[in-house]
Write a protein that holds these residues in place. Structure first.
Motif, PDB file in Angstrom:
ATOM      1  N   UNK A 196      29.259  68.030  93.998  1.00 49.99           N
ATOM      2  CA  UNK A 196      28.555  68.469  92.805  1.00 49.99           C
ATOM      3  C   UNK A 196      29.585  68.874  91.769  1.00 49.99           C
ATOM      4  N   UNK A 197      29.345  68.535  90.493  1.00 50.25           N
ATOM      5  CA  UNK A 197      30.369  68.747  89.469  1.00 50.25           C
ATOM      6  C   UNK A 197      29.748  69.267  88.182  1.00 50.25           C
ATOM      7  N   UNK A 198      30.443  70.196  87.524  1.00 51.42           N
ATOM      8  CA  UNK A 198      30.056  70.726  86.224  1.00 51.42           C
ATOM      9  C   UNK A 198      31.273  70.673  85.306  1.00 51.42           C
ATOM     10  N   UNK A 199      31.100  70.093  84.119  1.00 53.96           N
ATOM     11  CA  UNK A 199      32.205  69.933  83.171  1.00 53.96           C
ATOM     12  C   UNK A 199      31.761  70.371  81.782  1.00 53.96           C
ATOM     13  N   UNK A 200      32.669  71.020  81.065  1.00 55.22           N
ATOM     14  CA  UNK A 200      32.372  71.478  79.700  1.00 55.22           C
ATOM     15  C   UNK A 200      33.579  71.179  78.807  1.00 55.22           C
ATOM     16  N   UNK A 201      33.300  70.612  77.622  1.00 57.51           N
ATOM     17  CA  UNK A 201      34.343  70.329  76.648  1.00 57.51           C
ATOM     18  C   UNK A 201      33.933  70.906  75.304  1.00 57.51           C
ATOM     19  N   UNK A 202      34.904  71.470  74.604  1.00 58.65           N
ATOM     20  CA  UNK A 202      34.646  72.044  73.281  1.00 58.65           C
ATOM     21  C   UNK A 202      35.731  71.564  72.332  1.00 58.65           C
ATOM     22  N   UNK A 203      35.304  70.999  71.198  1.00 62.87           N
ATOM     23  CA  UNK A 203      36.230  70.457  70.207  1.00 62.87           C
ATOM     24  C   UNK A 203      35.894  71.050  68.842  1.00 62.87           C
ATOM     25  N   UNK A 204      36.894  71.633  68.173  1.00 59.79           N
ATOM     26  CA  UNK A 204      36.656  72.264  66.872  1.00 59.79           C
ATOM     27  C   UNK A 204      36.890  71.305  65.703  1.00 59.79           C
ATOM     28  N   UNK A 205      37.345  70.064  65.999  1.00 63.97           N
ATOM     29  CA  UNK A 205      37.698  69.136  64.934  1.00 63.97           C
ATOM     30  C   UNK A 205      36.804  67.904  64.916  1.00 63.97           C
ATOM     31  N   UNK A 206      36.597  67.294  66.072  1.00 64.77           N
ATOM     32  CA  UNK A 206      35.888  66.025  66.131  1.00 64.77           C
ATOM     33  C   UNK A 206      34.380  66.187  65.901  1.00 64.77           C
ATOM     34  N   UNK A 207      33.687  65.043  65.743  1.00 65.99           N
ATOM     35  CA  UNK A 207      32.250  65.042  65.470  1.00 65.99           C
ATOM     36  C   UNK A 207      31.457  65.630  66.635  1.00 65.99           C
ATOM     37  N   UNK A 208      31.835  65.261  67.868  1.00 60.37           N
ATOM     38  CA  UNK A 208      31.170  65.830  69.049  1.00 60.37           C
ATOM     39  C   UNK A 208      31.828  67.178  69.340  1.00 60.37           C
ATOM     40  N   UNK A 209      31.118  68.272  69.057  1.00 61.99           N
ATOM     41  CA  UNK A 209      31.711  69.603  69.184  1.00 61.99           C
ATOM     42  C   UNK A 209      31.635  70.116  70.623  1.00 61.99           C
ATOM     43  N   UNK A 210      30.505  69.883  71.297  1.00 60.25           N
ATOM     44  CA  UNK A 210      30.348  70.383  72.669  1.00 60.25           C
ATOM     45  C   UNK A 210      29.791  69.277  73.557  1.00 60.25           C
ATOM     46  N   UNK A 211      30.312  69.234  74.768  1.00 58.75           N
ATOM     47  CA  UNK A 211      29.835  68.254  75.740  1.00 58.75           C
ATOM     48  C   UNK A 211      29.701  68.931  77.093  1.00 58.75           C
TER      49      UNK A 211
END
Length: 334
Positions: A196-211
């Motif tokens: 089981x896997x949980x992943x989080x990404x946060x970007x302050x510059x690109x169009x996709x801010x949170x994933x």
């Protein structure tokens, strides 16, 4: 006076020898040192004449040790032995007070130093840092820090990863993102596991801010021993995106992950690679590819230099992504 000094030295040498662990091989050789652990059919013996030596388990006749060791004959349960005593070839005697117990070497799956809370815990990992400064017509400063660690006990294995990247061009921030991932494996057999896997990404510059990505699926461990490990897994994922304009989107995807490392040149050089290739089940993109390939050179038991290449690719989506990054940095490992 001189004879007394020689006698004291002889007693010290004898005492030191008595504390050393001993491994008898089936060919009649005898090695002394300190037993570090046994896993993956390899016994690691630390010596002052050859460093850490990995011995094939099927070449060992018997053992002796004055250390307190955890002897595991199964994946879950283990027995603490206050010491080990040699027995007939193919066996070893566990000393636990008044009732010594002789067992077959072939029945042993792991030998570990017992930990205070979780006795059979095996924990390893690396923290790598890379800095890149470029002074030209356009000044560039790039900072990258990454963590990768793994802990295993019994039938469970935990993975954790984190990375932070920040880049300036002429003192203007052009990259500013971080990511974190946690995965839990439950071994069903010696090789097969469910993840089981949980992943989080946060970007302050690109169009996709949170994933955010949540996934689960089966995996297979090809090998995991003193010289390296290789595993693959197939996952069904749900990803949720949040864009800079406040809009949201979600989709399902299937992916294949891999995690590989191999020690070379007497364990001073490590080749490593991990990544994921995925296929969205909707028309969001044709496919995605995220991979790392690198080399790590050990300066000491804990310090290393690393060189790696990272590839991010999203094909078939709005604003296709195709980025390749190279870095050289310093790391610590355990």
């Amino acid at each position: 006076m001189f004879s007394k000094t020689l006698l004291c030295l002889a007693l010290c040498v004898a005492a030191t020898s008595a504390l050393a662990d001993t491994v008898w091989l089936k060919n009649g050789d005898r090695l002394s040192g300190k037993i570090k652990f046994y896993d993956g059919r390899k016994l690691v013996l630390a010596t002052d004449y050859g460093g850490a030596i990995a011995l094939n388990w099927d070449k060992i006749a018997t053992l002796e040790s004055d250390q307190e060791l955890l002897i595991k004959e199964g994946a879950v349960t283990g027995e603490r032995a206050k010491s080990l005593r040699p027995a007939e070839p193919g066996k070893v005697t566990l000393v636990n007070g008044d009732a010594p117990k002789t067992i077959e070497l072939a029945s042993i799956e792991q030998i570990l130093k017992p930990k205070p809370l979780v006795e059979d815990l095996v924990w390893r990992g690396n923290i790598d840092a890379a800095l890149d400064y470029k002074r030209a017509d356009r000044d560039t400063d790039d900072y990258d820090v990454s963590l990768k660690t793994q802990a295993r006990h019994g039938l469970w294995r935990h993975h954790a990863e984190a990375e932070y990247n920040r880049e300036f061009q002429d003192e203007v921030v052009t990259t500013d993102d971080w990511s974190a991932e946690y995965a839990l494996d439950r071994f069903v057999t010696e090789k097969w596991f469910w993840q089981g896997r949980l992943e989080y990404k946060h970007d302050r510059i690109e169009e996709v801010r949170r994933q955010r990505t949540l996934g689960t699926g089966p995996g297979y461990q090809f090998w995991d021993n003193e010289l390296g490990a290789f595993s693959v897994g197939g996952l069904l994922n749900r990803s949720d995106y949040e864009y800079d304009n406040g809009e949201r989107d979600n989709f399902y995807a299937v992916s294949m992950k891999w995690d590989y490392n191999r020690y070379l040149v007497g364990k001073s050089v490590e080749l490593f690679s991990d990544g994921e290739v995925g296929k969205p089940l909707a028309s969001v993109a044709d496919y995605t590819f995220d991979a790392t390939l690198g080399l790590r050179y050990k300066l000491t038991d804990w310090a290393s230099l690393n060189m790696k290449a990272e590839k991010d690719l999203v094909s078939g989506a709005e604003g296709d992504l195709d980025e390749t990054r190279f870095s050289l940095g310093f790391g610590i490992g355990w």
